[in-house]
Design a protein around this motif. Structure first.
Motif, PDB file in Angstrom:
ATOM      1  N   ARG A 124       0.826  -1.218   0.000  1.00 24.61           N
ATOM      2  CA  ARG A 124       0.000   0.000   0.000  1.00 24.61           C
ATOM      3  C   ARG A 124       0.854   1.259   0.000  1.00 24.61           C
ATOM      4  N   THR A 125       2.150   1.125  -0.234  1.00 23.22           N
ATOM      5  CA  THR A 125       3.031   2.283  -0.151  1.00 23.22           C
ATOM      6  C   THR A 125       2.572   3.392  -1.092  1.00 23.22           C
ATOM      7  N   ASP A 126       2.179   3.009  -2.297  1.00 25.10           N
ATOM      8  CA  ASP A 126       1.581   3.953  -3.243  1.00 25.10           C
ATOM      9  C   ASP A 126       0.092   3.647  -3.288  1.00 25.10           C
ATOM     10  N   ARG A 127      -0.719   4.515  -2.678  1.00 24.39           N
ATOM     11  CA  ARG A 127      -2.156   4.247  -2.564  1.00 24.39           C
ATOM     12  C   ARG A 127      -2.889   4.319  -3.901  1.00 24.39           C
ATOM     13  N   ALA A 128      -2.215   4.794  -4.942  1.00 16.96           N
ATOM     14  CA  ALA A 128      -2.856   4.897  -6.251  1.00 16.96           C
ATOM     15  C   ALA A 128      -2.400   3.805  -7.207  1.00 16.96           C
ATOM     16  N   GLU A 129      -1.360   3.051  -6.844  1.00 14.98           N
ATOM     17  CA  GLU A 129      -0.806   2.027  -7.738  1.00 14.98           C
ATOM     18  C   GLU A 129      -0.721   0.705  -6.976  1.00 14.98           C
ATOM     19  N   PRO A 130      -1.715  -0.174  -7.135  1.00 15.48           N
ATOM     20  CA  PRO A 130      -1.706  -1.431  -6.378  1.00 15.48           C
ATOM     21  C   PRO A 130      -0.532  -2.325  -6.787  1.00 15.48           C
ATOM     22  N   ARG A 131       0.158  -2.868  -5.780  1.00 11.46           N
ATOM     23  CA  ARG A 131       1.348  -3.669  -6.046  1.00 11.46           C
ATOM     24  C   ARG A 131       1.373  -4.923  -5.174  1.00 11.46           C
ATOM     25  N   ILE A 132       2.172  -5.884  -5.604  1.00 10.49           N
ATOM     26  CA  ILE A 132       2.469  -7.075  -4.819  1.00 10.49           C
ATOM     27  C   ILE A 132       3.956  -7.043  -4.512  1.00 10.49           C
ATOM     28  N   ALA A 133       4.313  -7.087  -3.232  1.00  6.05           N
ATOM     29  CA  ALA A 133       5.713  -7.189  -2.841  1.00  6.05           C
ATOM     30  C   ALA A 133       6.061  -8.664  -2.651  1.00  6.05           C
ATOM     31  N   LEU A 134       7.180  -9.102  -3.217  1.00  3.87           N
ATOM     32  CA  LEU A 134       7.574 -10.510  -3.194  1.00  3.87           C
ATOM     33  C   LEU A 134       8.943 -10.681  -2.549  1.00  3.87           C
ATOM     34  N   GLY A 156      14.202 -20.805   5.173  1.00  5.24           N
ATOM     35  CA  GLY A 156      13.648 -21.536   6.296  1.00  5.24           C
ATOM     36  C   GLY A 156      14.673 -21.886   7.361  1.00  5.24           C
ATOM     37  N   THR A 157      15.951 -21.908   7.005  1.00  6.70           N
ATOM     38  CA  THR A 157      16.998 -22.239   7.968  1.00  6.70           C
ATOM     39  C   THR A 157      17.404 -21.031   8.795  1.00  6.70           C
ATOM     40  N   THR A 158      17.624 -19.900   8.151  1.00  3.88           N
ATOM     41  CA  THR A 158      18.087 -18.713   8.857  1.00  3.88           C
ATOM     42  C   THR A 158      16.954 -17.802   9.303  1.00  3.88           C
ATOM     43  N   GLY A 159      15.777 -17.944   8.692  1.00  4.29           N
ATOM     44  CA  GLY A 159      14.671 -17.046   8.989  1.00  4.29           C
ATOM     45  C   GLY A 159      14.816 -15.677   8.346  1.00  4.29           C
ATOM     46  N   LYS A 160      15.710 -15.551   7.366  1.00  4.47           N
ATOM     47  CA  LYS A 160      15.958 -14.264   6.727  1.00  4.47           C
ATOM     48  C   LYS A 160      15.130 -14.122   5.448  1.00  4.47           C
ATOM     49  N   LEU A 161      14.754 -12.888   5.161  1.00  2.12           N
ATOM     50  CA  LEU A 161      14.024 -12.550   3.946  1.00  2.12           C
ATOM     51  C   LEU A 161      14.973 -11.922   2.931  1.00  2.12           C
ATOM     52  N   ALA A 162      14.743 -12.228   1.666  1.00  2.00           N
ATOM     53  CA  ALA A 162      15.509 -11.612   0.586  1.00  2.00           C
ATOM     54  C   ALA A 162      14.553 -11.238  -0.525  1.00  2.00           C
ATOM     55  N   GLY A 163      14.818 -10.130  -1.196  1.00  2.00           N
ATOM     56  CA  GLY A 163      13.966  -9.700  -2.295  1.00  2.00           C
ATOM     57  C   GLY A 163      14.094 -10.618  -3.486  1.00  2.00           C
ATOM     58  N   THR A 164      13.046 -10.666  -4.298  1.00  2.00           N
ATOM     59  CA  THR A 164      13.075 -11.470  -5.527  1.00  2.00           C
ATOM     60  C   THR A 164      13.549 -10.643  -6.712  1.00  2.00           C
ATOM     61  N   GLY A 165      13.856  -9.383  -6.476  1.00  2.00           N
ATOM     62  CA  GLY A 165      14.303  -8.513  -7.560  1.00  2.00           C
ATOM     63  C   GLY A 165      13.178  -7.868  -8.326  1.00  2.00           C
ATOM     64  N   THR A 166      11.946  -8.023  -7.828  1.00  2.00           N
ATOM     65  CA  THR A 166      10.814  -7.463  -8.562  1.00  2.00           C
ATOM     66  C   THR A 166       9.659  -7.204  -7.629  1.00  2.00           C
ATOM     67  N   GLN A 167       8.762  -6.356  -8.036  1.00  2.00           N
ATOM     68  CA  GLN A 167       7.456  -6.198  -7.432  1.00  2.00           C
ATOM     69  C   GLN A 167       6.443  -6.337  -8.562  1.00  2.00           C
ATOM     70  N   GLY A 168       5.434  -7.161  -8.340  1.00  2.00           N
ATOM     71  CA  GLY A 168       4.445  -7.381  -9.377  1.00  2.00           C
ATOM     72  C   GLY A 168       3.386  -6.306  -9.347  1.00  2.00           C
ATOM     73  N   PHE A 169       3.215  -5.590 -10.438  1.00  2.00           N
ATOM     74  CA  PHE A 169       2.206  -4.536 -10.509  1.00  2.00           C
ATOM     75  C   PHE A 169       0.939  -5.097 -11.137  1.00  2.00           C
ATOM     76  N   LEU A 170      -0.196  -4.752 -10.564  1.00  2.00           N
ATOM     77  CA  LEU A 170      -1.455  -5.079 -11.214  1.00  2.00           C
ATOM     78  C   LEU A 170      -1.609  -4.182 -12.438  1.00  2.00           C
ATOM     79  N   PRO A 171      -2.442  -4.563 -13.381  1.00  2.00           N
ATOM     80  CA  PRO A 171      -2.532  -3.808 -14.630  1.00  2.00           C
ATOM     81  C   PRO A 171      -3.015  -2.379 -14.405  1.00  2.00           C
ATOM     82  N   ALA A 172      -2.608  -1.497 -15.286  1.00  2.00           N
ATOM     83  CA  ALA A 172      -2.903  -0.077 -15.138  1.00  2.00           C
ATOM     84  C   ALA A 172      -4.400   0.197 -15.082  1.00  2.00           C
ATOM     85  N   GLY A 173      -5.197  -0.702 -15.632  1.00  2.00           N
ATOM     86  CA  GLY A 173      -6.641  -0.512 -15.605  1.00  2.00           C
ATOM     87  C   GLY A 173      -7.223  -0.461 -14.214  1.00  2.00           C
ATOM     88  N   HIS A 174      -6.482  -0.977 -13.219  1.00  2.00           N
ATOM     89  CA  HIS A 174      -6.970  -0.936 -11.843  1.00  2.00           C
ATOM     90  C   HIS A 174      -6.589   0.359 -11.140  1.00  2.00           C
TER      91      HIS A 174
END
Length: 355
Positions: free
Chosen positions: A116-126, A131-149
């Motif tokens: 929800r960081t940009d309230r006008a552009e819906p996004r998916i953060a990935l 599972g061993t270390t419990g650490k998160l790493a980025g996938t190198g992308t954020q999936g944007f929903l189509p501009a029509g939304h």
């Protein structure tokens, strides 16, 4: 004082004297939490929101909880409630995860969240979860929903197992206007991207959602109305009412987090946060029968109130949670910031006399 000055005072007095109707407070069994997470970092605010659970099949007691601070980012906790990792990723609201198989055969834990960081552009953060270390790493992308939304606000979020060849998983973003957008998550040039497929629309604000992978069913919580069932197999997504606010379904608005689990007889259960009376309702997923209601009551780790997101998973999670784990957001963890409470599903089952 002139008549023009008296009239506003009379109107104000009349408005102040109108009583507000008490909210329903339906009966429920009491269950005590057996653990809690450290508070989120955002203090004095409605910040903690939604959890997801990864079960470590090889060492259940080392399972992990992922939880959102919707003002700041994403936490990873152990079952001891201690923070394993935090990623400052902005306003992430709802979170879910699935184990996926990449094209090279590698198995990984994919975490997705509504951004929800940009309230006008819906996004998916990935993210990838180790599972061993419990650490998160980025996938190198954020999936944007189509501009029509756009403009629209990404609000609720849940994931499903892949439903077609070439997919890693499916993602469902609940926009604040009640639209649920389905996308497939795929690999593309070494990155994970979201490809929009179709929508289903609800009349008013919705947020909570969950997918039962076994039956291929999406459940969505329309906050002031109730719960809807959406079969995923047909080409067109069509919703039918599952449970409504009020009696006999035992839901008090807002209807918030949803979770799917199994009982000891293998029956699929749908669990819902009845936020309006600080309770949780348990339904048989096949026929929407209300099987019981419970509250997380005061105890060593405190009660819960105003719960947003929940998650429930069956299985062994170690000595403290031998037959399933529930994690529920706590909207009032004073004097500390909001956090998540951990409940033994075995205790819930016993209180509600479930198999």
């Amino acid at each position: 004082m002139g008549a023009g000055a008296v009239l506003p005072l009379l109107l104000a007095a009349a408005c102040a004297s109108v009583p507000t109707a008490p909210r329903p407070y339906y009966p429920a069994q009491d269950v005590a939490a057996k653990g809690e997470t450290a508070p989120v970092g955002t203090a004095a605010a409605d910040a903690a929101d939604d959890p997801a659970i990864w079960r470590n099949a090889a060492n259940p007691a080392q399972s992990l909880i992922v939880g959102t601070d919707k003002k700041a980012g994403l936490y990873v906790y152990g079952l001891d409630g201690k923070v394993r990792d935090f990623v400052a990723a902005g306003a992430l609201n709802n979170v879910d995860l699935r184990e996926v198989t990449l094209t090279d055969g590698t198995r990984r834990i994919l975490v997705g969240a509504s951004d929800r960081t940009d309230r006008a552009e819906p996004r998916i953060a990935l993210f990838w979860l180790d599972g061993t270390t419990g650490k998160l790493a980025g996938t190198g992308t954020q999936g944007f929903l189509p501009a029509g939304h756009a403009p629209a606000e990404a609000y609720g979020f849940c994931m499903a197992a892949a439903r077609a060849p070439g997919e890693l998983a499916r993602a469902y973003v609940v926009l604040k206007d009640g639209t649920v957008a389905e996308s497939r998550l795929v690999e593309a040039q070494g990155r994970i991207v979201a490809e929009h497929l179709r929508d289903v629309k609800f009349a008013t604000q919705s947020e909570g959602c969950v997918v039962d992978d076994a039956s291929g069913t999406l459940f969505v919580a329309e906050e002031d109305a109730g719960i809807w069932r959406v079969p995923l197999a047909p080409a067109t997504l069509t919703a039918t009412r599952f449970a409504g606010v009020g009696q006999p379904d035992g839901l008090v608005d807002d209807v918030e987090g949803l979770a799917v689990t199994r009982d000891g007889a293998g029956r699929t259960l749908l669990v819902a946060s009845s936020q309006g009376d600080n309770a949780y309702a348990v339904f048989a997923a096949d026929d929407a029968r209300l099987l019981g209601r419970f509250r997380i009551a005061p105890g060593r780790f405190g009660a819960t109130s105003d719960t947003d997101g929940i998650e429930v998973l069956p299985g062994d999670f170690g000595p403290a949670f031998p037959n399933g784990l529930m994690v529920a957001q706590d909207g009032d963890n004073a004097p500390a910031a909001q956090n998540f409470k951990l409940v033994s599903w075995q205790d819930v089952a016993a209180a509600l006399q479930l198999p």
